[in-house]
Design a protein around this motif. Structure first.
Motif, PDB file in Angstrom:
ATOM      1  N   LEU A 171      -6.390  -2.940  -3.173  1.00 16.96           N
ATOM      2  CA  LEU A 171      -5.814  -2.073  -4.190  1.00 16.96           C
ATOM      3  C   LEU A 171      -4.601  -1.323  -3.635  1.00 16.96           C
ATOM      4  CD1 LEU A 171      -5.833  -0.754  -6.990  1.00 16.96           C
ATOM      5  CD2 LEU A 171      -7.543   0.867  -6.107  1.00 16.96           C
ATOM      6  N   LEU A 172      -4.713  -0.809  -2.427  1.00 10.87           N
ATOM      7  CA  LEU A 172      -3.593  -0.085  -1.819  1.00 10.87           C
ATOM      8  C   LEU A 172      -2.384  -0.996  -1.614  1.00 10.87           C
ATOM      9  CD1 LEU A 172      -5.565   2.111   0.714  1.00 10.87           C
ATOM     10  CD2 LEU A 172      -4.165   2.964  -1.190  1.00 10.87           C
ATOM     11  N   VAL A 173      -2.613  -2.227  -1.182  1.00  5.76           N
ATOM     12  CA  VAL A 173      -1.503  -3.165  -0.985  1.00  5.76           C
ATOM     13  C   VAL A 173      -0.841  -3.490  -2.324  1.00  5.76           C
ATOM     14  CG1 VAL A 173      -0.907  -5.528  -0.298  1.00  5.76           C
ATOM     15  CG2 VAL A 173      -2.381  -4.135   1.173  1.00  5.76           C
ATOM     16  N   LEU A 174      -1.647  -3.810  -3.337  1.00  6.43           N
ATOM     17  CA  LEU A 174      -1.088  -4.121  -4.653  1.00  6.43           C
ATOM     18  C   LEU A 174      -0.335  -2.918  -5.231  1.00  6.43           C
ATOM     19  CD1 LEU A 174      -4.027  -6.146  -6.242  1.00  6.43           C
ATOM     20  CD2 LEU A 174      -1.843  -7.032  -5.391  1.00  6.43           C
ATOM     21  N   HIS A 175      -0.935  -1.749  -5.097  1.00 12.82           N
ATOM     22  CA  HIS A 175      -0.296  -0.527  -5.577  1.00 12.82           C
ATOM     23  C   HIS A 175       1.019  -0.304  -4.843  1.00 12.82           C
ATOM     24  CE1 HIS A 175       0.340   3.876  -5.781  1.00 12.82           C
ATOM     25  NE2 HIS A 175      -0.004   3.673  -7.042  1.00 12.82           N
ATOM     26  N   GLY A 176       1.015  -0.506  -3.549  1.00 15.51           N
ATOM     27  CA  GLY A 176       2.241  -0.340  -2.768  1.00 15.51           C
ATOM     28  C   GLY A 176       3.335  -1.292  -3.208  1.00 15.51           C
ATOM     29  N   LEU A 177       2.978  -2.534  -3.472  1.00 17.42           N
ATOM     30  CA  LEU A 177       3.963  -3.531  -3.921  1.00 17.42           C
ATOM     31  C   LEU A 177       4.566  -3.152  -5.273  1.00 17.42           C
ATOM     32  CD1 LEU A 177       2.159  -6.870  -2.967  1.00 17.42           C
ATOM     33  CD2 LEU A 177       4.298  -5.982  -1.995  1.00 17.42           C
ATOM     34  N   VAL A 178       3.716  -2.834  -6.225  1.00 20.03           N
ATOM     35  CA  VAL A 178       4.196  -2.500  -7.574  1.00 20.03           C
ATOM     36  C   VAL A 178       5.027  -1.223  -7.551  1.00 20.03           C
ATOM     37  CG1 VAL A 178       3.455  -1.828  -9.899  1.00 20.03           C
ATOM     38  CG2 VAL A 178       2.330  -3.728  -8.728  1.00 20.03           C
ATOM     39  N   THR A 179       4.566  -0.236  -6.824  1.00 19.58           N
ATOM     40  CA  THR A 179       5.264   1.046  -6.777  1.00 19.58           C
ATOM     41  C   THR A 179       6.607   0.905  -6.074  1.00 19.58           C
ATOM     42  OG1 THR A 179       3.124   2.145  -6.734  1.00 19.58           O
ATOM     43  CG2 THR A 179       5.018   3.472  -6.123  1.00 19.58           C
ATOM     44  N   ALA A 180       6.631   0.189  -4.965  1.00 18.23           N
ATOM     45  CA  ALA A 180       7.898  -0.034  -4.262  1.00 18.23           C
ATOM     46  C   ALA A 180       8.861  -0.845  -5.123  1.00 18.23           C
ATOM     47  CB  ALA A 180       7.644  -0.731  -2.926  1.00 18.23           C
ATOM     48  N   ALA A 181       8.341  -1.835  -5.838  1.00 19.25           N
ATOM     49  CA  ALA A 181       9.192  -2.636  -6.725  1.00 19.25           C
ATOM     50  C   ALA A 181       9.822  -1.757  -7.803  1.00 19.25           C
ATOM     51  CB  ALA A 181       8.385  -3.765  -7.356  1.00 19.25           C
TER      52      ALA A 181
END
Length: 123
Positions: free
Chosen positions: A6-16
């Protein structure tokens, strides 16, 4: 799924989202009918900086082993999304396009995921 994923996916979407707000500042606001003139792009850039920082926090937290540190990160992300959902609802009351409700719903879903994977599974 677990908190790490979840943290990795959240990080990807948020950074994008942060990158999009820098490269095409008006694109995300336009999705809900908000036109941002070029002389107001600074607001988008400031939001982008916050999104990039939150994305970094997510990535950096994925390997934390200390329960207290992990809970602090999870609570920070919950507060971030809750505050954002709150100001989006406020923006709707001030005339922003009803499409904003889709983003509010996504943020509420993200909060639920962080509660489930970050708080309930680690208690």
């Amino acid at each position: 799924m677990n908190l790490r994923i979840l943290l990795v996916l959240h990080g990807l979407v948020t950074a994008a989202a942060g990158v999009v707000l820098i490269v095409a500042p008006g694109l995300i606001p336009a999705a809900v009918g908000v036109r941002v003139p070029a002389d107001a792009y600074l607001v988008c850039y400031l939001l982008a900086a916050a999104e990039l920082a939150v994305g970094y926090l997510s990535f950096a937290a994925r390997d934390l082993r200390q329960r207290e540190a992990t809970r602090l990160v999870v609570w920070t992300l919950i507060v971030f999304h809750a505050c954002t959902a709150g100001v989006e609802v406020y923006a709707f009351t001030r005339g922003v396009h009803p499409g904003i409700w889709a983003n509010v719903a996504v943020r509420l879903a993200v909060i639920a995921l962080f509660v489930h994977y970050g708080l309930k599974e680690r208690t």
